[in-house]
Design an enzyme around this catalytic site. Structure first.
Site, PDB file in Angstrom:
ATOM      1  N   SER B   9      35.954  17.914 -14.558  1.00 11.90           N
ATOM      2  CA  SER B   9      35.780  18.998 -15.528  1.00 11.90           C
ATOM      3  C   SER B   9      36.861  20.062 -15.364  1.00 11.90           C
ATOM      4  O   SER B   9      37.465  20.189 -14.310  1.00 11.90           O
ATOM      5  CB  SER B   9      34.399  19.636 -15.354  1.00 11.90           C
ATOM      6  OG  SER B   9      34.314  20.812 -16.135  1.00 11.90           O
ATOM      7  N   HIS B  10      37.066  20.833 -16.422  1.00  8.91           N
ATOM      8  CA  HIS B  10      38.028  21.934 -16.387  1.00  8.91           C
ATOM      9  C   HIS B  10      37.536  23.132 -15.584  1.00  8.91           C
ATOM     10  O   HIS B  10      38.307  23.997 -15.216  1.00  8.91           O
ATOM     11  CB  HIS B  10      38.307  22.415 -17.817  1.00  8.91           C
ATOM     12  CG  HIS B  10      39.386  21.641 -18.496  1.00  8.91           C
ATOM     13  ND1 HIS B  10      39.271  20.299 -18.755  1.00  8.91           N
ATOM     14  CD2 HIS B  10      40.611  22.014 -18.951  1.00  8.91           C
ATOM     15  CE1 HIS B  10      40.379  19.884 -19.359  1.00  8.91           C
ATOM     16  NE2 HIS B  10      41.204  20.905 -19.480  1.00  8.91           N
ATOM     17  N   VAL B  11      36.212  23.210 -15.407  1.00  6.18           N
ATOM     18  CA  VAL B  11      35.647  24.414 -14.791  1.00  6.18           C
ATOM     19  C   VAL B  11      34.803  24.009 -13.584  1.00  6.18           C
ATOM     20  O   VAL B  11      33.949  23.125 -13.688  1.00  6.18           O
ATOM     21  CB  VAL B  11      34.762  25.179 -15.806  1.00  6.18           C
ATOM     22  CG1 VAL B  11      34.169  26.432 -15.182  1.00  6.18           C
ATOM     23  CG2 VAL B  11      35.579  25.545 -17.046  1.00  6.18           C
ATOM     24  N   GLY B  43      41.142  24.215 -15.562  1.00  5.27           N
ATOM     25  CA  GLY B  43      42.066  23.100 -15.723  1.00  5.27           C
ATOM     26  C   GLY B  43      41.609  21.970 -14.826  1.00  5.27           C
ATOM     27  O   GLY B  43      40.574  22.070 -14.177  1.00  5.27           O
ATOM     28  N   ASP B  66      35.489  16.046 -19.272  1.00  7.27           N
ATOM     29  CA  ASP B  66      35.093  16.902 -20.395  1.00  7.27           C
ATOM     30  C   ASP B  66      36.136  16.952 -21.526  1.00  7.27           C
ATOM     31  O   ASP B  66      35.861  16.515 -22.621  1.00  7.27           O
ATOM     32  CB  ASP B  66      34.639  18.307 -19.944  1.00  7.27           C
ATOM     33  CG  ASP B  66      35.631  19.075 -19.107  1.00  7.27           C
ATOM     34  OD1 ASP B  66      36.755  18.573 -18.886  1.00  7.27           O
ATOM     35  OD2 ASP B  66      35.294  20.189 -18.660  1.00  7.27           O
TER      36      ASP B  66
END
Lengths: 195, 122
Positions: B9-11, B43, B66
């Site tokens: 995931s980015h977060v 990111g 994601d």
């Protein structure tokens, strides 16, 4: 035109400097059509690349590109990480068999397209890499203003890949930030006497 | 062969939050997370994805991501890691949740895949 260990290393010295000097501008370009972090992401990537180059003292052109790939792919954060990372990795592989500039840059573009699935005209970094390759094939003499023209050609394009594509027609009128950073890479090649 | 899940995931909080959700239905399934950049920003990081593959105790991995650039990092890591990793373009939360629940009761991969095909959104 060919790559040598020396001009490859010099290219990256200039590229690191150019990204550092333009990081605010690159992020500014990324603000209306992206998430506004391209410059900071690239700056983080080239910093890692610089550290790795200093630690590992590469001995061949292929080694330099491999170090660049590993530095960039892990530290950029956005899509540019895997895109530049794959480009450099494919360039590293190609440089095992040839030092010919055209072949190595073509391998880099093939890597970017494998990863990002973009075509010329989609308003991505592919547009600059593609125009550079065409210019080399046509034996054109490249200079900074020609590279600027290539980068600026993305301004009137409508984005078909990446986050900017969600904006549709509203992406028109903005320079693509990935094309701008790619332009800086090719200007670095030019300054280093490789292009 | 044990099967595990990798969440990309980015977060960081999204990755850890999804992990928490999956654990509720899959307490015995090995799950690892690669979320956020090296310095905790938004990111994805190739190095973190590689580490999530290595740290997962399962032999075969099923990965969920994601957004766009996490897919690219994931693809690159799949090409470079020695473990067998499959990536699915399924909806992130639902896909991972269904897979976790099914792995917990040793459902064959074919049956899981057929569920994931229904959840394809990317």
């Amino acid at each position: 035109m060919t790559f040598t260990l020396e001009n490859t290393l010099t290219t990256f010295d200039y590229f690191i400097e150019a990204i550092e000097n333009n990081k605010d501008y690159l992020s500014e370009l990324d603000t209306p059509i992206g998430d506004g972090d391209h410059g900071y992401n690239m700056a983080r990537g080239v910093k890692a690349l610089q550290d790795k180059l200093e630690q590992e003292a590469p001995e061949t052109v292929s080694d330099v590109f491999k170090i660049a790939a590993l530095g960039l792919m892990g530290n950029i954060g956005g899509a540019s990480g895997p895109l530049y990372g794959t480009a450099m990795l494919e360039m590293s592989k190609a440089a095992k068999d040839t030092q010919e500039l055209l072949n190595i840059i073509e391998a880099g573009l093939a890597g970017i397209q494998k990863r990002g699935k973009a075509e010329a005209g989609d308003k991505t970094m592919v547009d600059v890499w593609d125009q550079i390759i065409t210019a080399i094939k046509n034996n054109e003499t490249l200079d900074e203003s020609k590279i600027d023209t290539m980068v600026e050609s993305t301004k009137e394009m409508k984005a078909k890949k990446g986050r900017a594509s969600y904006l549709g027609d509203r992406s028109i009128g903005h320079i693509d930030p990935g094309s701008m950073s790619s332009g800086l890479f090719f200007k670095s090649l030019l300054k280093a006497g490789a292009l | 062969m044990t099967k595990g899940i990798v969440i990309v995931s980015h977060v960081e909080e999204i990755g850890l939050g999804l992990h928490k959700l999956l654990q509720e239905v899959a307490k015995d399934v090995p799950i690892t997370v690669a979320a956020g950049t090296e310095d905790g920003g938004i990111g994805t990081s190739f190095d973190k994805v590689m580490a999530a593959f290595s740290e997962n105790t399962a032999d075969e991995l099923i990965a969920f991501y994601d957004l766009g650039s996490s897919k690219m990092n994931l693809e690159m890591a799949i090409e470079m890691h020695e473990k067998e990793v499959k990536m699915y373009d399924a909806s992130f939360i639902e896909g991972a949740y269904v897979t976790a629940a099914m792995l917990q009761v040793d459902t064959p991969i074919e049956a899981i895949e057929s569920e994931l095909n229904k959840l394809k959104v990317k």
